[in-house]
Design a protein around this motif. Sequence first.
Motif, PDB file in Angstrom:
ATOM      1  N   MET A   1       0.842  -1.174   0.000  1.00 58.26           N
ATOM      2  CA  MET A   1       0.000   0.000   0.000  1.00 58.26           C
ATOM      3  C   MET A   1       0.890   1.241   0.000  1.00 58.26           C
ATOM      4  SD  MET A   1      -3.034   0.786   2.619  1.00 58.26           S
ATOM      5  CE  MET A   1      -4.116   2.121   2.329  1.00 58.26           C
ATOM      6  N   SER A   2       0.566   2.172  -0.818  1.00 67.08           N
ATOM      7  CA  SER A   2       1.371   3.376  -0.989  1.00 67.08           C
ATOM      8  C   SER A   2       1.123   4.371   0.144  1.00 67.08           C
ATOM      9  CB  SER A   2       1.034   4.026  -2.332  1.00 67.08           C
ATOM     10  OG  SER A   2       1.887   5.111  -2.557  1.00 67.08           O
ATOM     11  N   ILE A   3       2.172   5.061   0.527  1.00 61.37           N
ATOM     12  CA  ILE A   3       2.101   6.090   1.554  1.00 61.37           C
ATOM     13  C   ILE A   3       1.823   7.430   0.880  1.00 61.37           C
ATOM     14  CG2 ILE A   3       3.467   7.321   3.308  1.00 61.37           C
ATOM     15  CD1 ILE A   3       5.044   4.769   3.716  1.00 61.37           C
ATOM     16  N   ASN A   4       1.090   8.279   1.535  1.00 58.85           N
ATOM     17  CA  ASN A   4       0.862   9.626   1.018  1.00 58.85           C
ATOM     18  C   ASN A   4       2.208  10.256   0.686  1.00 58.85           C
ATOM     19  OD1 ASN A   4       0.660  12.685   1.470  1.00 58.85           O
ATOM     20  ND2 ASN A   4      -1.472  12.042   1.244  1.00 58.85           N
ATOM     21  N   ALA A   5       2.285  10.972  -0.425  1.00 59.43           N
ATOM     22  CA  ALA A   5       3.548  11.525  -0.916  1.00 59.43           C
ATOM     23  C   ALA A   5       4.229  12.441   0.105  1.00 59.43           C
ATOM     24  CB  ALA A   5       3.316  12.273  -2.222  1.00 59.43           C
ATOM     25  N   MET A   6       3.476  13.261   0.800  1.00 58.31           N
ATOM     26  CA  MET A   6       4.085  14.174   1.770  1.00 58.31           C
ATOM     27  C   MET A   6       4.705  13.403   2.931  1.00 58.31           C
ATOM     28  SD  MET A   6       2.449  17.272   4.036  1.00 58.31           S
ATOM     29  CE  MET A   6       2.212  18.375   2.654  1.00 58.31           C
ATOM     30  N   THR A   7       3.976  12.439   3.459  1.00 57.04           N
ATOM     31  CA  THR A   7       4.512  11.639   4.558  1.00 57.04           C
ATOM     32  C   THR A   7       5.731  10.858   4.089  1.00 57.04           C
ATOM     33  OG1 THR A   7       2.384  11.492   5.688  1.00 57.04           O
ATOM     34  CG2 THR A   7       3.996   9.800   6.211  1.00 57.04           C
ATOM     35  N   ALA A   8       5.698  10.314   2.878  1.00 57.32           N
ATOM     36  CA  ALA A   8       6.857   9.587   2.340  1.00 57.32           C
ATOM     37  C   ALA A   8       8.067  10.516   2.240  1.00 57.32           C
ATOM     38  CB  ALA A   8       6.523   8.976   0.984  1.00 57.32           C
ATOM     39  N   ASP A   9       7.866  11.743   1.774  1.00 64.83           N
ATOM     40  CA  ASP A   9       8.971  12.718   1.717  1.00 64.83           C
ATOM     41  C   ASP A   9       9.523  12.987   3.108  1.00 64.83           C
ATOM     42  OD1 ASP A   9       8.944  13.007  -1.049  1.00 64.83           O
ATOM     43  OD2 ASP A   9       7.767  14.868  -1.012  1.00 64.83           O
ATOM     44  N   PHE A  10       8.637  13.130   4.097  1.00 66.78           N
ATOM     45  CA  PHE A  10       9.078  13.382   5.470  1.00 66.78           C
ATOM     46  C   PHE A  10       9.862  12.183   6.010  1.00 66.78           C
ATOM     47  CE2 PHE A  10       5.467  16.618   6.490  1.00 66.78           C
ATOM     48  CZ  PHE A  10       6.157  17.605   5.811  1.00 66.78           C
ATOM     49  N   LEU A  11       9.407  10.982   5.714  1.00 70.29           N
ATOM     50  CA  LEU A  11      10.122   9.788   6.157  1.00 70.29           C
ATOM     51  C   LEU A  11      11.511   9.712   5.531  1.00 70.29           C
ATOM     52  CD1 LEU A  11       7.195   7.244   6.046  1.00 70.29           C
ATOM     53  CD2 LEU A  11       8.635   7.655   8.065  1.00 70.29           C
ATOM     54  N   ARG A  12      11.610  10.018   4.228  1.00 69.15           N
ATOM     55  CA  ARG A  12      12.915   9.995   3.564  1.00 69.15           C
ATOM     56  C   ARG A  12      13.841  11.059   4.152  1.00 69.15           C
ATOM     57  NH1 ARG A  12       9.716   8.208  -0.854  1.00 69.15           N
ATOM     58  NH2 ARG A  12       9.129  10.330  -1.422  1.00 69.15           N
ATOM     59  N   SER A  13      13.315  12.235   4.405  1.00 68.16           N
ATOM     60  CA  SER A  13      14.110  13.307   5.004  1.00 68.16           C
ATOM     61  C   SER A  13      14.585  12.904   6.400  1.00 68.16           C
ATOM     62  CB  SER A  13      13.296  14.596   5.065  1.00 68.16           C
ATOM     63  OG  SER A  13      14.029  15.619   5.687  1.00 68.16           O
ATOM     64  N   ALA A  14      13.689  12.339   7.195  1.00 64.84           N
ATOM     65  CA  ALA A  14      14.048  11.899   8.547  1.00 64.84           C
ATOM     66  C   ALA A  14      15.089  10.779   8.474  1.00 64.84           C
ATOM     67  CB  ALA A  14      12.805  11.440   9.299  1.00 64.84           C
ATOM     68  N   TYR A  15      14.919   9.870   7.523  1.00 61.00           N
ATOM     69  CA  TYR A  15      15.905   8.795   7.337  1.00 61.00           C
ATOM     70  C   TYR A  15      17.278   9.389   7.026  1.00 61.00           C
ATOM     71  CZ  TYR A  15      18.533   5.109   5.070  1.00 61.00           C
ATOM     72  OH  TYR A  15      19.529   4.231   4.719  1.00 61.00           O
ATOM     73  N   GLY A  16      17.314  10.357   6.125  1.00 65.23           N
ATOM     74  CA  GLY A  16      18.584  10.999   5.782  1.00 65.23           C
ATOM     75  C   GLY A  16      19.211  11.693   6.972  1.00 65.23           C
ATOM     76  N   GLY A  17      18.404  12.431   7.722  1.00 59.49           N
ATOM     77  CA  GLY A  17      18.915  13.140   8.884  1.00 59.49           C
ATOM     78  C   GLY A  17      19.422  12.199   9.961  1.00 59.49           C
ATOM     79  N   GLU A  18      18.689  11.133  10.225  1.00 60.32           N
ATOM     80  CA  GLU A  18      19.106  10.158  11.242  1.00 60.32           C
ATOM     81  C   GLU A  18      20.363   9.417  10.799  1.00 60.32           C
ATOM     82  OE1 GLU A  18      17.958  10.270  14.118  1.00 60.32           O
ATOM     83  OE2 GLU A  18      15.872  10.901  14.026  1.00 60.32           O
ATOM     84  N   SER A  19      20.455   9.113   9.511  1.00 58.17           N
ATOM     85  CA  SER A  19      21.649   8.441   8.983  1.00 58.17           C
ATOM     86  C   SER A  19      22.879   9.324   9.141  1.00 58.17           C
ATOM     87  CB  SER A  19      21.448   8.082   7.510  1.00 58.17           C
ATOM     88  OG  SER A  19      20.367   7.188   7.357  1.00 58.17           O
ATOM     89  N   MET A  20      22.730  10.609   8.828  1.00 63.35           N
ATOM     90  CA  MET A  20      23.855  11.529   8.997  1.00 63.35           C
ATOM     91  C   MET A  20      24.204  11.701  10.471  1.00 63.35           C
ATOM     92  SD  MET A  20      23.592  14.534   6.141  1.00 63.35           S
ATOM     93  CE  MET A  20      22.039  15.192   6.718  1.00 63.35           C
ATOM     94  N   ALA A  21      23.210  11.796  11.336  1.00 64.99           N
ATOM     95  CA  ALA A  21      23.482  11.931  12.772  1.00 64.99           C
ATOM     96  C   ALA A  21      24.246  10.712  13.272  1.00 64.99           C
ATOM     97  CB  ALA A  21      22.183  12.118  13.551  1.00 64.99           C
ATOM     98  N   HIS A  22      23.851   9.532  12.823  1.00 60.39           N
ATOM     99  CA  HIS A  22      24.538   8.300  13.210  1.00 60.39           C
ATOM    100  C   HIS A  22      26.031   8.407  12.902  1.00 60.39           C
ATOM    101  CE1 HIS A  22      25.528   4.018  13.454  1.00 60.39           C
ATOM    102  NE2 HIS A  22      26.037   4.142  12.241  1.00 60.39           N
ATOM    103  N   MET A  23      26.356   8.772  11.683  1.00 65.17           N
ATOM    104  CA  MET A  23      27.763   8.848  11.287  1.00 65.17           C
ATOM    105  C   MET A  23      28.485  10.018  11.958  1.00 65.17           C
ATOM    106  SD  MET A  23      28.365   6.195   9.680  1.00 65.17           S
ATOM    107  CE  MET A  23      30.071   6.641   9.438  1.00 65.17           C
ATOM    108  N   ARG A  24      27.822  11.143  12.064  1.00 63.05           N
ATOM    109  CA  ARG A  24      28.431  12.322  12.699  1.00 63.05           C
ATOM    110  C   ARG A  24      28.779  12.013  14.157  1.00 63.05           C
ATOM    111  NH1 ARG A  24      24.876  15.564  10.954  1.00 63.05           N
ATOM    112  NH2 ARG A  24      23.406  15.324  12.651  1.00 63.05           N
ATOM    113  N   TYR A  25      27.893  11.323  14.853  1.00 64.71           N
ATOM    114  CA  TYR A  25      28.146  10.992  16.254  1.00 64.71           C
ATOM    115  C   TYR A  25      29.308  10.009  16.391  1.00 64.71           C
ATOM    116  CZ  TYR A  25      23.779  13.412  17.352  1.00 64.71           C
ATOM    117  OH  TYR A  25      22.791  14.369  17.487  1.00 64.71           O
ATOM    118  N   LEU A  26      29.474   9.127  15.436  1.00 64.21           N
ATOM    119  CA  LEU A  26      30.627   8.225  15.480  1.00 64.21           C
ATOM    120  C   LEU A  26      31.932   8.999  15.278  1.00 64.21           C
ATOM    121  CD1 LEU A  26      29.282   5.075  13.607  1.00 64.21           C
ATOM    122  CD2 LEU A  26      29.535   5.429  16.081  1.00 64.21           C
TER     123      LEU A  26
END
Length: 185
Positions: A1-26
């Motif tokens: 089932m497809s996610i609403n486009a806005m929520t999907a964009d927010f999830l991708r943005s949050a994924y990117g931010g969390e991924s960068m935070a993970h590496m930055r903290y290391l």
Amino acid sequence: MSINAMTADFLRSAYGGESMAHMRYLVWAEHAAKNNFPNICRLYKAIAYAEQVHAHNHFKVLKDETGGFKVEAGGEFGLQSVAENLAWAIEGEMGEVEQMYPVYYNAAEFQGEKEAMRSFHYALEAEKIHARMFTEAREMALQKKDLPIDNQKIYICPVCGFTHIGEHPDPCPVCKVKSSMFVAF
């Protein structure tokens, strides 16, 4: 089932931010260790794992959203003193707590995206704790002292990223998983 486009964009943005935070903290953990702050190093490593948990949760919600996407996410950059790096970590966490996750959660709620709501909620609750922990660490670093947690473990819930120093609650106060699953640092 497809996610609403806005929520999907927010999830991708949050994924990117969390991924960068993970590496930055290391990176900042390694820097703290080299500057004789082993407990601040441990804190960074533990919270890096929590950020990985958040990124993983966001990615799983996007399981049916396939293909290539351009992802825009904010992040703090720089490698300065341990105290300055902690100030940037606090700024990033507070941006998530005060701006990003409340907006993302409200949009997901409005669009009826229950899995996204849960993922955003888990991250928001953990980020509040991270901001507080980084603030305490910075106060110590400004005094040229390490965190006084030599004999305490830092625990991370592998489901929601809840973070706790010392004797941990059971079950997790955010997602209710048994604390026997927590990862110790």
